[in-house]
Enzyme design. Structure first.
Site, PDB file in Angstrom:
ATOM      1  N   GLY A   1      45.549  39.582  48.958  1.00  0.00           N
ATOM      2  CA  GLY A   1      46.920  39.640  49.832  1.00  0.00           C
ATOM      3  C   GLY A   1      47.131  38.113  50.327  1.00  0.00           C
ATOM      4  CB  SER A   2      45.612  34.803  49.890  1.00  0.00           C
ATOM      5  OG  SER A   2      45.915  34.678  48.443  1.00  0.00           O
TER       6      SER A   2
ATOM      7  CG  LEU B   1      55.453  47.150  32.661  1.00  0.00           C
ATOM      8  CD1 LEU B   1      55.137  45.782  32.625  1.00  0.00           C
ATOM      9  CD2 LEU B   1      55.502  47.839  31.363  1.00  0.00           C
TER      10      LEU B   1
ATOM     11  CG  ASN C   1      54.683  38.340  38.743  1.00  0.00           C
ATOM     12  OD1 ASN C   1      53.951  38.921  39.661  1.00  0.00           O
ATOM     13  ND2 ASN C   1      54.378  38.170  37.389  1.00  0.00           N
TER      14      ASN C   1
ATOM     15  CG  HIS D   1      51.124  34.854  34.991  1.00  0.00           C
ATOM     16  ND1 HIS D   1      50.555  36.221  34.746  1.00  0.00           N
ATOM     17  CD2 HIS D   1      50.456  33.982  33.975  1.00  0.00           C
ATOM     18  CE1 HIS D   1      49.722  36.085  33.891  1.00  0.00           C
ATOM     19  NE2 HIS D   1      49.744  34.656  33.489  1.00  0.00           N
TER      20      HIS D   1
HETATM   21  C1  GAR Z   1      47.253  35.707  42.391  1.00  0.00           C
HETATM   22  O1  GAR Z   1      46.692  34.569  41.756  1.00  0.00           O
HETATM   23  C2  GAR Z   1      48.258  35.928  41.255  1.00  0.00           C
HETATM   24  O2  GAR Z   1      49.034  34.872  40.818  1.00  0.00           O
HETATM   25  C3  GAR Z   1      47.785  36.880  40.281  1.00  0.00           C
HETATM   26  O3  GAR Z   1      47.114  37.663  41.419  1.00  0.00           O
HETATM   27  C4  GAR Z   1      46.584  36.948  42.221  1.00  0.00           C
HETATM   28  C5  GAR Z   1      46.736  37.719  43.870  1.00  0.00           C
HETATM   29  O4  GAR Z   1      46.037  36.864  44.656  1.00  0.00           O
HETATM   30  N1  GAR Z   1      48.653  37.646  39.803  1.00  0.00           N
HETATM   31  C6  GAR Z   1      48.705  38.198  38.582  1.00  0.00           C
HETATM   32  O5  GAR Z   1      47.536  37.883  37.805  1.00  0.00           O
HETATM   33  C7  GAR Z   1      49.781  39.005  37.864  1.00  0.00           C
HETATM   34  N2  GAR Z   1      49.680  39.059  36.314  1.00  0.00           N
HETATM   35  P1  GAR Z   1      46.230  37.478  46.348  1.00  0.00           P
HETATM   36  O6  GAR Z   1      46.099  38.788  46.329  1.00  0.00           O
HETATM   37  O7  GAR Z   1      45.337  36.533  46.987  1.00  0.00           O
HETATM   38  O8  GAR Z   1      47.625  36.870  46.711  1.00  0.00           O
END
Ligand code: GAR
Length: 190
Positions: free
Chosen positions: A13-14, A88, A103, A105
């Site tokens: 969740g950062s 999805l 989103n 990525h």
């Molecule tokens: C992020 O790096 C985001 O780009 C990735 O998950 C991470 C979540 O980090 N998303 C994907 O890979 C989607 N295909 P967070 O929980 O610290 O925000």
């Protein structure tokens, strides 16, 4: 009129927290809700600290009922933000919010996208392929993984000695720097 954002997140969740921090002093945008399929995800604690309501749901509720869509409609959500959400989006949800779901990525799409390409798998693949750069892609969401129209990309170099963790760190920096701002710009243009 206050614009209302819902964030879907299932990881630490950062990004959700950076978005919340960025919008905290804004009087015309609020994060109305955080939605997650993972009760143990770090984002749940962050949401509690940030005083943002959380909706937890399971796979059956998400794919076989319209409960989540109904809630988003009742809450009059203007923009749905995926921030580390790995499932999805059901087509009913995509159709209910046309051009209103985005989103992030952690790579330069169309490279290193698609089913199974998420989180650390992406950075491992980037290093294994000997890429000289990586980055982030912010895009609209459609019914296929990582294929919607690109809104914004930012790049960082990958050196031959970089590990997947090094790449992850550099990419996360880009995410935190750009996602909140891009969201604020999109909401302002609604
Ligand atoms: C992020 O790096 C985001 O780009 C990735 O998950 C991470 C979540 O980090 N998303 C994907 O890979 C989607 N295909 P967070 O929980 O610290 O925000």
């Amino acid at each position: 009129m206050t614009r209302r954002i819902a964030i879907f997140a299932s990881g630490s969740g950062s990004n959700a927290e950076k978005i919340a921090e960025h919008l905290t002093n804004s009087t015309d945008v609020e994060i109305t809700l955080i939605l997650s399929n993972s009760p143990k995800a770090g984002v749940i604690d962050r949401a509690r600290r940030l005083h943002i309501p959380v909706l937890l749901f399971d796979r059956t509720t998400f794919y076989e009922s319209s409960r989540v869509i109904r809630l988003l409609q009742e809450q009059q959500i203007d923009l749905i933000v995926l921030a580390g959400f790995m499932w999805l989006m059901p087509s009913e949800l995509v159709q209910a919010f046309p051009n209103r779901i985005i989103n992030i990525h952690p790579a330069l799409l169309p490279k290193f996208g698609g089913k199974g390409m998420y989180g650390h798998f992406v950075h491992e693949a980037v290093v294994a392929a000997g890429e000289t750069e990586s980055g982030i892609t912010i895009h609209y969401v459609n019914e296929r993984y990582d294929e919607g129209q690109v809104i914004f990309q930012a790049r960082c170099p990958v050196t031959p000695t970089d590990s997947p963790e090094d790449v992850a760190r550099n990419v996360q920096k880009l995410e935190h720097e750009h996602y909140p701002r891009v969201i604020a710009d999109l909401v302002a243009a609604l």
